[in-house]
Structures are given as structure tokens and as C-alpha cells.
Design a protein around this motif. Structure first.
Motif, PDB file in Angstrom:
ATOM      1  N   ARG A  25      57.857  33.571  63.630  1.00 30.93           N
ATOM      2  CA  ARG A  25      57.937  32.771  62.408  1.00 30.93           C
ATOM      3  C   ARG A  25      57.056  31.532  62.457  1.00 30.93           C
ATOM      4  NH1 ARG A  25      64.364  33.331  61.091  1.00 30.93           N
ATOM      5  NH2 ARG A  25      64.278  35.585  60.827  1.00 30.93           N
ATOM      6  N   ALA A  54      59.929  38.459  56.347  1.00 28.74           N
ATOM      7  CA  ALA A  54      60.041  37.160  57.006  1.00 28.74           C
ATOM      8  C   ALA A  54      58.770  36.353  56.765  1.00 28.74           C
ATOM      9  CB  ALA A  54      60.270  37.349  58.504  1.00 28.74           C
ATOM     10  N   LYS A  55      58.819  35.085  57.111  1.00 27.85           N
ATOM     11  CA  LYS A  55      57.640  34.259  56.898  1.00 27.85           C
ATOM     12  C   LYS A  55      56.598  34.512  57.976  1.00 27.85           C
ATOM     13  CE  LYS A  55      58.552  29.759  58.658  1.00 27.85           C
ATOM     14  NZ  LYS A  55      59.093  28.435  58.415  1.00 27.85           N
ATOM     15  N   CYS A  56      55.449  34.016  57.775  1.00 27.66           N
ATOM     16  CA  CYS A  56      54.286  34.084  58.656  1.00 27.66           C
ATOM     17  C   CYS A  56      53.698  35.486  58.757  1.00 27.66           C
ATOM     18  CB  CYS A  56      54.576  33.480  60.028  1.00 27.66           C
ATOM     19  SG  CYS A  56      54.573  31.685  59.964  1.00 27.66           S
TER      20      CYS A  56
END
Length: 103
Positions: A25, A54-56
Motif C-alpha cells: 500500500r 487496494a490503493k497503490c
């Protein structure tokens, strides 16, 4: 590990040739570029991308595949009634045509 995995969208025969894109992340700029490059290459080879939104890394891969015209689906580890986490990725499922609004 959740006892069930949920997804948004509709699965079809093309999804049998898929790969999960997951990552940390707190990704570096280099990691984000690599995730995007790999996603574009998967699209070029008709590989469907799955992630947990999810992020990234997950988000970078999905954004790159959208630009390249690829197909994706999301696996929802939190269940289908829970809001997408992190909040900044909540618009992402609407941008991915394969996900739509169905659960």
C-alpha cells in the motif's frame, strides 16, 4: 483469510485466463510504473486482471488497463455490502466496465 471471496461484475469464459495483481500500500514511483507496465502487457496478451481494489499497486494496474482497453474484475475480501476500502478507490469500480454496479 476470509471464508468466502466476493466479486463485483460478471465473470465469463475470458476470465479463465486471468492474473491477480496485488502489492504493498506504500508503493514507490518505480513500483507503480512497473505495475502499470505489466498491466498494459497483460492487456496486449488478452489476460484479464483481478485485484482487491487496494490503493497503490492494485489501483495503478487497474488505471493502466483502463487506458489500454483491458478487462478486469475485483475480488472483494470485505464482502459485497461493505464499502470499498480505501475510500479514494470507491470510484474505480464504476470506471471498470466489467465491474458495473452488480454484486
Amino acid at each position: 483469510m476470509p471464508p468466502f471471496l466476493f466479486y463485483r461484475g460478471e465473470l465469463d469464459a475470458r476470465d479463465a485466463r486471468s492474473i491477480a495483481v496485488v502489492g504493498i500500500r506504500q508503493a514507490s514511483e518505480d513500483g507503480l510504473r512497473r505495475a502499470a507496465r505489466m498491466a498494459r502487457e497483460f492487456v496486449e496478451h488478452d489476460v484479464v486482471i483481478a485485484s482487491g481494489l487496494a490503493k497503490c499497486i492494485d489501483a495503478a494496474a487497474h488505471q493502466a488497463l483502463l487506458t489500454a482497453g483491458g478487462r478486469a474484475f475485483a475480488v472483494m475480501g470485505t464482502g459485497i455490502v461493505a464499502p470499498i476500502h480505501p475510500a479514494e478507490n470507491r470510484p474505480l469500480p464504476k470506471a471498470i466496465p466489467a465491474l458495473g454496479e452488480r454484486c
